[in-house]
Motif scaffolding. Structure first.
Motif, PDB file in Angstrom:
ATOM      1  N   HIS A 189      14.636 -12.320  -2.584  1.00 53.92           N
ATOM      2  CA  HIS A 189      15.423 -11.081  -2.430  1.00 53.92           C
ATOM      3  C   HIS A 189      16.313 -11.119  -1.553  1.00 53.92           C
ATOM      4  CE1 HIS A 189      11.413  -9.844  -4.599  1.00 53.92           C
ATOM      5  NE2 HIS A 189      12.125  -8.986  -5.229  1.00 53.92           N
ATOM      6  N   ILE A 190      16.416 -12.269  -0.542  1.00 58.20           N
ATOM      7  CA  ILE A 190      17.625 -12.076   0.451  1.00 58.20           C
ATOM      8  C   ILE A 190      18.474 -12.715  -0.221  1.00 58.20           C
ATOM      9  CG2 ILE A 190      17.924 -12.914   2.839  1.00 58.20           C
ATOM     10  CD1 ILE A 190      14.822 -13.407   2.983  1.00 58.20           C
ATOM     11  N   LEU A 191      19.857 -11.844  -0.503  1.00 56.22           N
ATOM     12  CA  LEU A 191      20.857 -12.280  -1.071  1.00 56.22           C
ATOM     13  C   LEU A 191      21.699 -13.118  -0.257  1.00 56.22           C
ATOM     14  CD1 LEU A 191      21.906  -8.812  -3.209  1.00 56.22           C
ATOM     15  CD2 LEU A 191      20.252 -10.982  -3.838  1.00 56.22           C
ATOM     16  N   SER A 192      21.558 -12.948   0.957  1.00 52.41           N
ATOM     17  CA  SER A 192      22.771 -13.809   1.856  1.00 52.41           C
ATOM     18  C   SER A 192      22.064 -15.308   1.826  1.00 52.41           C
ATOM     19  CB  SER A 192      22.445 -13.161   3.396  1.00 52.41           C
ATOM     20  OG  SER A 192      21.144 -13.142   3.724  1.00 52.41           O
ATOM     21  N   GLU A 193      20.847 -15.402   1.700  1.00 50.12           N
ATOM     22  CA  GLU A 193      20.077 -16.744   1.589  1.00 50.12           C
ATOM     23  C   GLU A 193      20.648 -17.419   0.398  1.00 50.12           C
ATOM     24  OE1 GLU A 193      15.805 -17.219   2.676  1.00 50.12           O
ATOM     25  OE2 GLU A 193      15.563 -16.990   0.472  1.00 50.12           O
ATOM     26  N   VAL A 194      20.703 -16.842  -0.908  1.00 50.52           N
ATOM     27  CA  VAL A 194      20.887 -17.319  -1.976  1.00 50.52           C
ATOM     28  C   VAL A 194      22.528 -17.648  -1.942  1.00 50.52           C
ATOM     29  CG1 VAL A 194      21.541 -16.740  -4.308  1.00 50.52           C
ATOM     30  CG2 VAL A 194      19.639 -15.895  -3.486  1.00 50.52           C
ATOM     31  N   SER A 195      23.434 -16.836  -1.301  1.00 52.48           N
ATOM     32  CA  SER A 195      24.736 -17.157  -1.123  1.00 52.48           C
ATOM     33  C   SER A 195      25.011 -18.526  -0.255  1.00 52.48           C
ATOM     34  CB  SER A 195      25.330 -16.095  -0.330  1.00 52.48           C
ATOM     35  OG  SER A 195      25.480 -14.815  -1.354  1.00 52.48           O
ATOM     36  N   GLU A 196      24.216 -18.872   0.490  1.00 53.91           N
ATOM     37  CA  GLU A 196      24.302 -20.029   1.377  1.00 53.91           C
ATOM     38  C   GLU A 196      23.864 -21.145   0.765  1.00 53.91           C
ATOM     39  OE1 GLU A 196      22.769 -19.915   5.358  1.00 53.91           O
ATOM     40  OE2 GLU A 196      23.329 -17.830   5.582  1.00 53.91           O
ATOM     41  N   VAL A 197      22.839 -21.065  -0.084  1.00 57.16           N
ATOM     42  CA  VAL A 197      22.432 -22.272  -0.755  1.00 57.16           C
ATOM     43  C   VAL A 197      22.597 -22.794  -2.053  1.00 57.16           C
ATOM     44  CG1 VAL A 197      20.672 -22.476   1.145  1.00 57.16           C
ATOM     45  CG2 VAL A 197      20.201 -21.503  -1.219  1.00 57.16           C
ATOM     46  N   CYS A 198      23.141 -21.792  -3.217  1.00 56.60           N
ATOM     47  CA  CYS A 198      22.940 -21.969  -4.265  1.00 56.60           C
ATOM     48  C   CYS A 198      24.450 -22.282  -4.779  1.00 56.60           C
ATOM     49  CB  CYS A 198      22.426 -20.443  -4.965  1.00 56.60           C
ATOM     50  SG  CYS A 198      20.828 -20.289  -4.690  1.00 56.60           S
ATOM     51  N   ASP A 199      24.348 -22.970  -5.998  1.00 59.74           N
ATOM     52  CA  ASP A 199      25.628 -23.442  -6.675  1.00 59.74           C
ATOM     53  C   ASP A 199      25.857 -22.304  -7.707  1.00 59.74           C
ATOM     54  OD1 ASP A 199      26.135 -26.026  -5.632  1.00 59.74           O
ATOM     55  OD2 ASP A 199      24.103 -26.512  -6.415  1.00 59.74           O
ATOM     56  N   ARG A 200      24.905 -21.930  -8.624  1.00 63.01           N
ATOM     57  CA  ARG A 200      24.756 -20.849  -9.598  1.00 63.01           C
ATOM     58  C   ARG A 200      23.783 -19.760  -9.389  1.00 63.01           C
ATOM     59  NH1 ARG A 200      24.436 -22.040 -15.390  1.00 63.01           N
ATOM     60  NH2 ARG A 200      22.693 -23.784 -14.588  1.00 63.01           N
ATOM     61  N   VAL A 201      24.004 -18.586  -9.968  1.00 63.68           N
ATOM     62  CA  VAL A 201      22.765 -17.454  -9.855  1.00 63.68           C
ATOM     63  C   VAL A 201      22.522 -17.119 -11.271  1.00 63.68           C
ATOM     64  CG1 VAL A 201      23.253 -17.008  -7.611  1.00 63.68           C
ATOM     65  CG2 VAL A 201      24.359 -16.011  -9.585  1.00 63.68           C
ATOM     66  N   VAL A 202      21.395 -16.966 -11.570  1.00 66.21           N
ATOM     67  CA  VAL A 202      20.995 -16.190 -12.721  1.00 66.21           C
ATOM     68  C   VAL A 202      20.459 -14.877 -12.322  1.00 66.21           C
ATOM     69  CG1 VAL A 202      19.283 -15.992 -14.843  1.00 66.21           C
ATOM     70  CG2 VAL A 202      20.377 -18.366 -14.126  1.00 66.21           C
ATOM     71  N   ILE A 203      21.380 -13.651 -12.929  1.00 69.34           N
ATOM     72  CA  ILE A 203      20.643 -12.307 -12.641  1.00 69.34           C
ATOM     73  C   ILE A 203      19.932 -11.641 -13.757  1.00 69.34           C
ATOM     74  CG2 ILE A 203      21.374 -10.187 -11.759  1.00 69.34           C
ATOM     75  CD1 ILE A 203      23.685 -11.407 -10.295  1.00 69.34           C
ATOM     76  N   ILE A 204      18.660 -11.250 -13.624  1.00 67.80           N
ATOM     77  CA  ILE A 204      17.827 -10.648 -14.514  1.00 67.80           C
ATOM     78  C   ILE A 204      17.238  -9.240 -14.149  1.00 67.80           C
ATOM     79  CG2 ILE A 204      15.825 -11.944 -13.454  1.00 67.80           C
ATOM     80  CD1 ILE A 204      14.790 -12.286 -16.478  1.00 67.80           C
ATOM     81  N   ASN A 205      17.216  -8.567 -15.161  1.00 69.57           N
ATOM     82  CA  ASN A 205      16.628  -7.185 -14.950  1.00 69.57           C
ATOM     83  C   ASN A 205      16.122  -6.700 -16.202  1.00 69.57           C
ATOM     84  OD1 ASN A 205      16.115  -4.785 -13.353  1.00 69.57           O
ATOM     85  ND2 ASN A 205      17.952  -4.032 -14.371  1.00 69.57           N
ATOM     86  N   LYS A 206      14.739  -6.304 -15.998  1.00 69.35           N
ATOM     87  CA  LYS A 206      13.993  -5.673 -17.157  1.00 69.35           C
ATOM     88  C   LYS A 206      14.049  -6.806 -18.277  1.00 69.35           C
ATOM     89  CE  LYS A 206      14.994  -0.946 -16.138  1.00 69.35           C
ATOM     90  NZ  LYS A 206      15.610   0.317 -16.639  1.00 69.35           N
ATOM     91  N   GLY A 207      13.728  -7.893 -17.998  1.00 68.76           N
ATOM     92  CA  GLY A 207      13.801  -9.199 -18.924  1.00 68.76           C
ATOM     93  C   GLY A 207      14.787  -9.668 -19.689  1.00 68.76           C
ATOM     94  N   ASP A 208      15.849  -8.935 -19.367  1.00 67.13           N
ATOM     95  CA  ASP A 208      17.219  -9.488 -19.843  1.00 67.13           C
ATOM     96  C   ASP A 208      18.129 -10.135 -18.812  1.00 67.13           C
ATOM     97  OD1 ASP A 208      17.255  -8.348 -22.401  1.00 67.13           O
ATOM     98  OD2 ASP A 208      17.154  -6.464 -21.588  1.00 67.13           O
ATOM     99  N   ILE A 209      19.043 -11.247 -19.162  1.00 67.25           N
ATOM    100  CA  ILE A 209      19.918 -11.597 -18.380  1.00 67.25           C
ATOM    101  C   ILE A 209      20.888 -11.012 -18.351  1.00 67.25           C
ATOM    102  CG2 ILE A 209      21.321 -13.843 -18.110  1.00 67.25           C
ATOM    103  CD1 ILE A 209      19.085 -15.469 -18.806  1.00 67.25           C
ATOM    104  N   ARG A 210      21.562 -10.631 -17.124  1.00 67.35           N
ATOM    105  CA  ARG A 210      22.650  -9.882 -16.885  1.00 67.35           C
ATOM    106  C   ARG A 210      23.876 -10.799 -16.513  1.00 67.35           C
ATOM    107  NH1 ARG A 210      21.435  -4.446 -16.536  1.00 67.35           N
ATOM    108  NH2 ARG A 210      19.610  -4.159 -17.624  1.00 67.35           N
ATOM    109  N   ALA A 211      23.767 -11.956 -16.030  1.00 62.53           N
ATOM    110  CA  ALA A 211      24.897 -12.735 -15.729  1.00 62.53           C
ATOM    111  C   ALA A 211      24.238 -13.990 -15.379  1.00 62.53           C
ATOM    112  CB  ALA A 211      25.738 -12.299 -14.340  1.00 62.53           C
ATOM    113  N   ILE A 212      25.164 -15.118 -15.627  1.00 61.37           N
ATOM    114  CA  ILE A 212      24.808 -16.841 -15.236  1.00 61.37           C
ATOM    115  C   ILE A 212      26.147 -17.287 -14.734  1.00 61.37           C
ATOM    116  CG2 ILE A 212      23.797 -18.674 -16.033  1.00 61.37           C
ATOM    117  CD1 ILE A 212      22.454 -17.352 -18.143  1.00 61.37           C
ATOM    118  N   ASP A 213      26.343 -17.677 -13.669  1.00 65.02           N
ATOM    119  CA  ASP A 213      27.629 -17.977 -13.257  1.00 65.02           C
ATOM    120  C   ASP A 213      27.665 -18.552 -11.714  1.00 65.02           C
ATOM    121  OD1 ASP A 213      30.448 -18.714 -13.171  1.00 65.02           O
ATOM    122  OD2 ASP A 213      31.004 -16.920 -14.297  1.00 65.02           O
TER     123      ASP A 213
END
Length: 345
Positions: A189-213
């Protein structure tokens, strides 16, 4: 590589995960983001084989986890949201038990336990009962069991929950270092944490993928609608007129009088932020308006995340899909098969 194809999960009539597909590449850190109840933990549980899927397929290095779960799971280390700990065991005793479950050879077990305890800095509590540990230490013990056996893929559900700031920094470093020989997917849930370590992200809401990039691509995609903040000293009407007439300024959102002939302007942009900012600065200076401050609110992962999870999902219903297919079939049957016949018509 882990491949997730059309993964779906129902709890009774409630659909928790809706036909999602994505991949986890080799030597990649993939962030899995979504609000509470989005389907993150359910998806992770299905990827690891901990929870059966209602439909879809998960393959671990080409092995279908539903068809050959024992072989597929050898390549997975999993830290659930609630670490699977035995409170009446001592730390080293628990890790020895987990090493046995993972079939780590007896001759290598002791060295492997020492390795993960050293990596997670839990040697100082190895003789303590798990029930007596702080939440942060319990989290690190759970992380240690996931690393036992040096699995190719690590799936971590909220791995920094309960850790103090220093421990969070240490875990981030561990995740970055693990990328050299592992692939990591983790939710946070810590988005700054994700920004620091991730190459890509998958964003999901209500069981649906909203973005992969990648984070960079997502932020650039949402670069329209930037906001420019300008603080000036001098004539308010002159500054406002110059700003409004500058090409690329779509709307003057707010003007605040701060006293002593100082004014703050908030401006909506439509175009390249650097070009518009330079044009505004040039015209203000030409007209003897002093610029005290000027900066742009650029989109970050947080703003992208909020935008994506609040967007309505556009999905084609089965009825609409069948109607589209029927219309396409009718159109195809009405067209002449012979090209010469088509030309004559």
């Amino acid at each position: 590589m882990i491949t997730i194809e059309n993964l779906t999960k129902y709890y009774g009539k409630n659909r928790a995960v809706n036909d999602i597909s994505f991949t986890i590449n080799d030597n990649e850190v993939l962030g899995f983001l979504g609000p509470n109840g989005a389907g993150k933990s359910t998806t992770m549980n299905m990827i690891t084989g901990y929870l059966p899927m209602s439909a879809g397929k998960v393959t671990i290095n080409g092995i279908d986890i539903s068809q050959n779960p024992v072989k597929a799971k050898r390549d997975i280390g999993y830290l659930p949201e609630i670490p699977p700990l035995y409170p009446d065991m001592k730390v080293k005793e628990y890790l020895s038990f987990c090493a046995g479950l993972k079939n780590i050879p007896f001759g290598k077990k002791s060295d492997e336990i020492e390795r993960v305890m050293d990596l997670l800095k839990i040697k100082d509590v190895k003789g303590k009962l798990i029930r007596n540990l702080s939440k942060g230490y319990k989290q690190r013990v759970g992380f240690a069991q996931a690393l036992l056996g040096n699995p190719k893929f690590l799936i971590l559900d909220e791995p920094t929950v309960g850790l103090d700031p220093n421990q969070v920094i240490e875990v981030r470093k561990i995740i970055r270092d693990l990328k050299k020989d592992h692939s990591v997917i983790f939710s946070s849930h810590i988005l700054s944490e994700v920004s620091e370590v991730c190459d890509r992200v998958v964003i999901i809401n209500k069981g649906d993928i909203r973005a992969i990039d990648t984070i960079e691509n997502l932020e650039s995609t949402f670069s329209s609608g930037l906001v420019l903040h300008i603080k000036t000293k001098g004539s308010k009407s002159t500054a406002a007129s110059i700003i409004e007439l500058t090409e690329g300024v779509s709307e003057l959102l707010d003007i605040t009088d701060e006293g002593n002939d100082i004014h703050s302007f908030t401006v909506q942009l439509d175009g390249d932020a650097d070009t518009i900012r330079n044009s505004v600065m040039t015209e203000l200076i030409k007209n003897n308006i002093t610029i005290l401050e000027i900066f742009t609110d650029k989109p970050n992962l947080e703003s992208v995340f909020i935008e994506l999870i609040n967007r309505p999902v556009q999905k084609t219903s089965l009825k609409e899909l069948l109607e589209q297919m029927s219309a396409e079939d009718s159109k195809a049957s009405a067209e002449p098969e012979n090209p010469e016949e088509k030309e004559e018509n």
